[in-house]
Scaffold this motif. Structure first.
Motif, short mmCIF file in Angstrom:
data_model
loop_
_atom_site.label_atom_id
_atom_site.label_comp_id
_atom_site.label_asym_id
_atom_site.label_seq_id
_atom_site.Cartn_x
_atom_site.Cartn_y
_atom_site.Cartn_z
N GLY A 118 0.81 -1.21 0.00
CA GLY A 118 0.00 0.00 0.00
C GLY A 118 0.85 1.26 0.00
O GLY A 118 1.96 1.28 -0.53
N GLU A 119 0.34 2.29 0.64
CA GLU A 119 1.04 3.57 0.70
C GLU A 119 2.22 3.49 1.67
O GLU A 119 2.24 2.66 2.58
CB GLU A 119 0.07 4.67 1.17
CG GLU A 119 -1.10 4.92 0.23
CD GLU A 119 -0.64 5.48 -1.11
OE1 GLU A 119 0.31 6.30 -1.11
OE2 GLU A 119 -1.22 5.09 -2.14
N ALA A 120 3.19 4.37 1.46
CA ALA A 120 4.35 4.42 2.34
C ALA A 120 3.93 4.89 3.73
O ALA A 120 3.24 5.90 3.87
CB ALA A 120 5.41 5.35 1.76
N VAL A 121 4.34 4.13 4.76
CA VAL A 121 4.06 4.52 6.14
C VAL A 121 5.30 5.08 6.83
O VAL A 121 5.21 5.68 7.90
CB VAL A 121 3.50 3.33 6.95
CG1 VAL A 121 2.16 2.90 6.39
CG2 VAL A 121 4.47 2.16 6.96
N ALA A 122 6.47 4.88 6.21
CA ALA A 122 7.72 5.46 6.72
C ALA A 122 8.64 5.70 5.53
O ALA A 122 8.74 4.85 4.65
CB ALA A 122 8.38 4.53 7.74
N SER A 131 9.92 10.83 7.34
CA SER A 131 8.50 11.05 7.62
C SER A 131 7.84 9.71 7.92
O SER A 131 8.25 8.67 7.41
CB SER A 131 7.81 11.72 6.42
OG SER A 131 7.94 10.93 5.25
N ARG A 132 6.82 9.76 8.78
CA ARG A 132 6.09 8.56 9.17
C ARG A 132 4.60 8.86 9.22
O ARG A 132 4.18 9.93 9.66
CB ARG A 132 6.55 8.07 10.55
CG ARG A 132 7.93 7.47 10.59
CD ARG A 132 8.36 7.15 12.02
NE ARG A 132 8.45 8.37 12.83
CZ ARG A 132 9.49 9.20 12.82
NH1 ARG A 132 10.53 8.94 12.05
NH2 ARG A 132 9.49 10.27 13.57
N ALA A 133 3.81 7.89 8.78
CA ALA A 133 2.36 7.98 8.90
C ALA A 133 1.95 7.07 10.04
O ALA A 133 1.75 5.87 9.86
CB ALA A 133 1.68 7.56 7.59
N GLY A 134 1.87 7.61 11.24
CA GLY A 134 1.57 6.78 12.40
C GLY A 134 2.82 6.47 13.20
O GLY A 134 3.90 7.02 12.97
N ARG A 135 2.69 5.56 14.15
CA ARG A 135 3.77 5.21 15.07
C ARG A 135 4.56 4.03 14.52
O ARG A 135 4.00 3.09 13.97
CB ARG A 135 3.20 4.87 16.45
CG ARG A 135 4.24 4.57 17.51
CD ARG A 135 3.61 4.20 18.84
NE ARG A 135 2.87 5.32 19.40
CZ ARG A 135 1.56 5.38 19.46
NH1 ARG A 135 0.82 4.38 18.99
NH2 ARG A 135 0.95 6.42 19.99
N ALA A 136 5.88 4.08 14.68
CA ALA A 136 6.75 2.97 14.29
C ALA A 136 7.33 2.33 15.55
O ALA A 136 7.88 3.02 16.40
CB ALA A 136 7.87 3.45 13.38
N VAL A 172 0.84 0.31 16.18
CA VAL A 172 1.88 0.82 15.29
C VAL A 172 1.44 0.62 13.84
O VAL A 172 0.67 -0.29 13.52
CB VAL A 172 3.23 0.10 15.53
CG1 VAL A 172 3.75 0.40 16.92
CG2 VAL A 172 3.10 -1.41 15.31
N SER A 173 1.95 1.48 12.97
CA SER A 173 1.72 1.29 11.53
C SER A 173 2.90 0.56 10.89
O SER A 173 2.78 0.02 9.80
CB SER A 173 1.52 2.65 10.85
OG SER A 173 2.64 3.49 11.05
N ALA A 174 4.04 0.57 11.60
CA ALA A 174 5.23 -0.13 11.11
C ALA A 174 5.99 -0.69 12.31
O ALA A 174 6.02 -0.08 13.37
CB ALA A 174 6.13 0.81 10.32
#
Length: 396
Positions: A189-193, A250-255, A328-330
């Motif tokens: 899907g889309e990049a999360v990090a 950049s991050r979309a959500g928590r890693a 977490v997203s990643a």
């Protein structure tokens, strides 16, 4: 306190009747956690504690491929470099009995070859006994003289290597069969990090030199490369634990991040408290916290009242993995399968499969080619730069 019965003899010395100082000269033990065995401030200082002279010290470092790190502070070594240093110390000392617990688990393939070659040279130079417990049995099978099988604290078999390794039943009984799972190919899907042109400087030394890397939802990425190449630094930067000197992250959500040494991220005194620690910090409702803890206990199989400091490193690694999966997203797993038998490896990879199905991104730093082969994507980091980013060998 434990209870001891019977007799242990090393080089003619009865261990419970012999001063520790005398035993230390006869036997050398290397623990699974390499840093617990390192006491010097620099590589040169550490190896000099054990070698008879500087020539012997430098020769031992050379055999493990780290002679160029003589002046490097030991706290600034990568996990693999720490292992190489500890093994160099074992090779340099005068002990005639070496007890090595999982010595190759954090070494890259080149390091494993160097270690086995160095052992061969050592045995040619002096008569010594080497006992190795290590999941990388395939590298050892052509060099071992005997294979001892322990089960339930008892010696159950004493076999010739060809008799043990030639029978699949023995490997299965010891949980040593290689991981054979696989993940279905899916469109990420889309990049999360995301990292763009990232440079990282630590202690005045540039570790990363313009890294570009993306981690996408539903994607499993294997991160490989030599010891000290910058793999962990890159992923810590991606997760937000290290600030880049230049470039964008950049991050979309928590890693989430599970360290190579899981003891570094245990914050409480019991397994149950450790699982609840993250959700409590994030102020989850009590019902959700209890559900998360229950799931973590069921997955790890650990006693909620057990202290993490009393557990085997492999068990602490499972605990840290379960504790880090907190909304977490990643999730980045640094060498998550080291020290684990086949059952433990399957347990970790089953969790990875669940995370991928949930649409989360997973990056695994590993030296295990079998684990890397099931990834959707392989990224090789060498000398602080991405040297390959594409499908693993054998996958189009």
């Amino acid at each position: 306190m434990g209870e001891f019965k019977g007799r242990v003899t090393i080089s003619g010395m009865i261990t419970h009747e012999t001063p520790l100082s005398d035993l230390c000269g006869a036997v050398r033990f290397v623990a699974p956690d390499p840093f617990s065995s390192i006491h010097g401030l620099t590589v040169g200082q550490e190896i000099s504690f054990l070698a008879e002279d500087e020539n012997g010290a430098r020769e031992a470092l050379e055999s493990m491929g780290i002679a160029h790190l003589w002046d490097r502070e030991t706290t600034k070594l990568s996990g693999g470099q720490q292992v190489r240093l500890v093994l160099a110390g074992a090779l340099a000392c005068s002990a005639n009995v070496l007890l090595l617990d999982s010595p190759m688990q954090e070494l890259d393939p080149e390091g494993r070859v160097a270690f086995i070659d160095a052992l061969g040279i050592l045995r040619q130079k002096r008569a010594c006994t080497v006992v190795v417990a290590d999941p990388f049995w395939s590298e050892l099978k052509d060099y071992a003289d005997r294979v001892l099988v322990l089960d339930g604290g008892k010696l159950t078999a004493d076999l010739l290597p060809q008799d043990f390794f030639g029978a699949r039943t023995h490997l299965a009984a010891c949980n040593l069969l290689p991981y054979t799972g696989e993940f279905a190919d899916r469109e990420p899907g889309e990049a999360v990090a995301l990292m763009k042109g990232v440079h990282v400087v630590l202690g005045g030394r540039e570790i990363l030199h313009g890294i570009d890397f993306a981690l996408r939802s539903g994607e499993l990425v294997a991160i490989m490369g030599p010891n000290g190449s910058g793999k962990t630094t890159a992923m810590l930067t991606l997760a937000g634990a290290i600030a880049p000197a230049r470039g964008e992250v950049s991050r979309a959500g928590r890693a989430g991040f599970v360290f190579q040494n899981p003891y570094l991220q245990t914050a409480t005194m019991t397994v149950g408290e450790e699982l609840a620690f993250g959700p409590k910090i994030l102020q989850w409702p009590q019902e959700e916290i209890e559900g998360f803890v229950g799931s973590g206990l069921a997955w790890t199989g650990l006693d909620p009242a057990a202290c993490p400091l009393d557990l085997h490193p492999a068990q602490v690694r499972l605990l840290a993995t379960a504790s880090s999966n907190v909304h977490v997203s990643a999730l980045v797993l640094d060498e998550p399968t080291i020290g684990l038998d086949t059952e433990g490896v399957h347990k970790v990879m089953d969790l990875v499969g669940v995370l991928l199905q949930e649409g989360k991104a997973v990056a695994i730093i590993t030296h295990d080619e079998q684990i890397a082969s099931v990834a959707n994507r392989l990224v090789v980091i060498n000398d602080g730069q991405v040297s390959y980013d594409g499908p693993p060998p054998g996958r189009s």
